[in-house]
Design a protein around this motif. Structure first.
Motif, PDB file in Angstrom:
ATOM      1  N   HIS A 166       0.862  -1.184   0.000  1.00 44.51           N
ATOM      2  CA  HIS A 166       0.000   0.000   0.000  1.00 44.51           C
ATOM      3  C   HIS A 166       0.903   1.241   0.000  1.00 44.51           C
ATOM      4  CE1 HIS A 166      -0.230  -0.480   4.716  1.00 44.51           C
ATOM      5  NE2 HIS A 166       0.978  -0.586   4.253  1.00 44.51           N
ATOM      6  N   SER A 168       0.757   3.536   2.241  1.00 44.95           N
ATOM      7  CA  SER A 168       0.868   4.074   3.609  1.00 44.95           C
ATOM      8  C   SER A 168       2.312   4.238   4.130  1.00 44.95           C
ATOM      9  CB  SER A 168       0.035   3.223   4.570  1.00 44.95           C
ATOM     10  OG  SER A 168      -1.318   3.209   4.154  1.00 44.95           O
ATOM     11  N   ARG A 192       0.525  -6.700  -4.595  1.00 46.90           N
ATOM     12  CA  ARG A 192      -0.013  -7.744  -3.719  1.00 46.90           C
ATOM     13  C   ARG A 192      -0.049  -9.050  -4.483  1.00 46.90           C
ATOM     14  NH1 ARG A 192      -4.974  -4.521  -0.624  1.00 46.90           N
ATOM     15  NH2 ARG A 192      -3.613  -2.823   0.041  1.00 46.90           N
ATOM     16  N   GLN A 206      -2.339   3.261  -5.780  1.00 49.42           N
ATOM     17  CA  GLN A 206      -3.129   3.889  -4.723  1.00 49.42           C
ATOM     18  C   GLN A 206      -2.747   5.356  -4.613  1.00 49.42           C
ATOM     19  OE1 GLN A 206      -2.481   1.960  -0.911  1.00 49.42           O
ATOM     20  NE2 GLN A 206      -4.201   0.561  -1.224  1.00 49.42           N
ATOM     21  N   GLU A 208      -2.513   8.033  -1.360  1.00 49.97           N
ATOM     22  CA  GLU A 208      -2.558   8.128   0.101  1.00 49.97           C
ATOM     23  C   GLU A 208      -2.692   9.599   0.472  1.00 49.97           C
ATOM     24  OE1 GLU A 208      -2.032   5.247   1.660  1.00 49.97           O
ATOM     25  OE2 GLU A 208      -1.916   5.915   3.743  1.00 49.97           O
ATOM     26  N   PHE A 248      -3.406   1.075  11.411  1.00 45.89           N
ATOM     27  CA  PHE A 248      -2.729   2.370  11.565  1.00 45.89           C
ATOM     28  C   PHE A 248      -3.685   3.523  11.817  1.00 45.89           C
ATOM     29  CE2 PHE A 248      -3.753   2.149   7.098  1.00 45.89           C
ATOM     30  CZ  PHE A 248      -3.380   0.841   6.753  1.00 45.89           C
ATOM     31  N   PHE A 293      -5.990   8.691   4.685  1.00 48.83           N
ATOM     32  CA  PHE A 293      -6.926   7.945   3.830  1.00 48.83           C
ATOM     33  C   PHE A 293      -6.146   7.349   2.670  1.00 48.83           C
ATOM     34  CE2 PHE A 293      -6.994  12.429   2.588  1.00 48.83           C
ATOM     35  CZ  PHE A 293      -6.712  12.363   1.239  1.00 48.83           C
ATOM     36  N   GLY A 294      -6.717   6.308   2.087  1.00 50.01           N
ATOM     37  CA  GLY A 294      -6.067   5.695   0.934  1.00 50.01           C
ATOM     38  C   GLY A 294      -7.117   5.138   0.003  1.00 50.01           C
TER      39      GLY A 294
HETATM   40  N1  PHE Z   1      -3.551   1.425   3.317  1.00 52.38           N
HETATM   41  C1  PHE Z   1      -4.952   1.051   3.327  1.00 52.38           C
HETATM   42  C2  PHE Z   1      -5.189  -0.034   2.277  1.00 52.38           C
HETATM   43  O1  PHE Z   1      -4.318  -0.329   1.504  1.00 52.38           O
HETATM   44  C3  PHE Z   1      -5.851   2.238   3.012  1.00 52.38           C
HETATM   45  C4  PHE Z   1      -5.796   3.261   4.105  1.00 52.38           C
HETATM   46  C5  PHE Z   1      -4.925   4.314   4.033  1.00 52.38           C
HETATM   47  C6  PHE Z   1      -6.670   3.175   5.186  1.00 52.38           C
HETATM   48  C7  PHE Z   1      -4.889   5.248   5.022  1.00 52.38           C
HETATM   49  C8  PHE Z   1      -6.650   4.111   6.175  1.00 52.38           C
HETATM   50  C9  PHE Z   1      -5.761   5.144   6.090  1.00 52.38           C
HETATM   51  O2  PHE Z   1      -6.245  -0.623   2.218  1.00 52.38           O
END
Ligand code: PHE
Length: 324
Positions: A166, A168, A192, A206, A208, A248, A293-294
């Motif tokens: 991700h 993140s 993945r 993604q 972020e 997280f 958020f993502g």
């Molecule tokens: N990293 C999470 C995912 O891949 C998405 C996410 C990002 C959720 C930031 C909360 C905060 O699903």
């Protein structure tokens, strides 16, 4: 033979060389005058019949003629050569139109989402595709037995690093380097171990978002994402939060956006940054708070462009790409 006659021959020879058009015609002039049995060697042979007092001048004039004619013929040949070899250019033919390329749908959506957050003061932050286990999992408060850490789900490298699953970990990198307030948006590739089908790909994108300041609340997150939803899907778009779990964030939510034709669609994961994440990057959780958020870019591209199979986005089929 005297000098006057020689001058007449010179005029005729140069005229012939200038008048010749094709390489063959020019070559014919060369043979006539300059070849071993041509007129110029004959003129040299004439030298013995020239009156004694004219001899030096005559000899000199023949040599000059030879030089001038040779140069003239060489110049004519290089002018004529390409013209006779190349096909004639027909300027009445219609031209060949090279079609213009378009930007890839993933790039278009990435730029659109990025610019919405840029108008809110977010800046773009970047991170590498190859990450440490610490940045991708530990620092993000992901427990050692969390299923996403499984080798079935994440690509591990022999070096002990991994391909980030991700975006993140960019949060972690940025927080380690910077102090609050923070407002970043970071688009990028993720990996993945998914088997590819109409909605899954082992390699996807993604975006972020991370916002950190003092006293940031879930209401700030909601207002920000509300604005984002309207900018992305039109002024009538609504959002709703559903409780969820991410290691997280605490609390964590899944965010749906209401699309005027498709109804409620799940678009984002989000939440308030978990205090443990702040501790892991050396922040004091008592002094700061924030939201993150993502979202998956392919999914949004598929919704907005009406694409029914994620694999179209990676096949580079011109017939598909030219539509965007
Ligand atoms: N990293 C999470 C995912 O891949 C998405 C996410 C990002 C959720 C930031 C909360 C905060 O699903």
């Amino acid at each position: 033979m005297n000098l006057d006659e020689l001058n007449q021959i010179k005029t005729i020879a140069l005229q012939a060389a200038t008048a010749a058009q094709t390489t063959e015609e020019i070559e014919a002039v060369r043979i006539e005058y300059l070849s071993r049995k041509g007129r110029l060697p004959l003129l040299m042979a004439e030298l013995k019949n020239v009156p004694a007092e004219e001899k030096p001048l005559f000899g000199k004039a023949v040599n000059e003629l030879k030089k001038e004619l040779t140069e003239c013929i060489q110049a004519r040949q290089s002018e004529a050569a390409p013209k006779t070899q190349q096909p004639l250019f027909d300027c009445s033919q219609p031209g060949q139109w090279q079609s213009l390329g378009t930007r890839h749908p993933i790039t278009q959506i990435t730029e659109r989402i990025t610019s919405i957050f840029q108008t809110l003061g977010f800046t773009v932050a970047d991170g590498p595709d190859i990450e440490t286990v610490f940045n991708n999992f530990d620092a993000l408060n992901t427990p050692a037995d969390h299923p996403s850490r499984d080798e079935q789900d994440t690509f591990y490298l022999n070096s002990g690093e991994l391909l980030r699953c991700h975006t993140s970990p960019v949060q972690i990198r940025y927080m380690k380097e910077n102090k609050p307030p923070i407002r970043i948006i970071s688009p990028g590739r993720c990996y993945r171990r998914d088997t590819s089908d109409a909605t899954h790909s082992a390699n996807f994108h993604q975006i972020e978002g991370l916002y950190i300041d003092e006293e940031v609340s879930l209401a700030d997150l909601k207002a920000t994402l509300n604005h984002f939803a309207r900018e992305l899907m039109g002024p009538k778009a609504e959002i709703r939060f559903r409780p969820h779990y991410f290691p997280f964030t605490e609390p964590s939510v899944e965010v749906d956006i209401k699309h005027d034709k498709l109804g409620w669609i799940e678009v984002l994961g989000a939440g308030l940054v978990d205090p443990n994440v702040f501790i892991n990057v050396g922040y004091d959780p008592a002094c700061c708070s924030g939201f993150a958020f993502g979202m998956g870019i392919e999914r949004i591209a598929m919704i907005l462009f009406g694409i029914n199979d994620i694999r179209h986005l990676y096949e580079n089929d011109q017939r598909f790409l030219a539509q965007f």
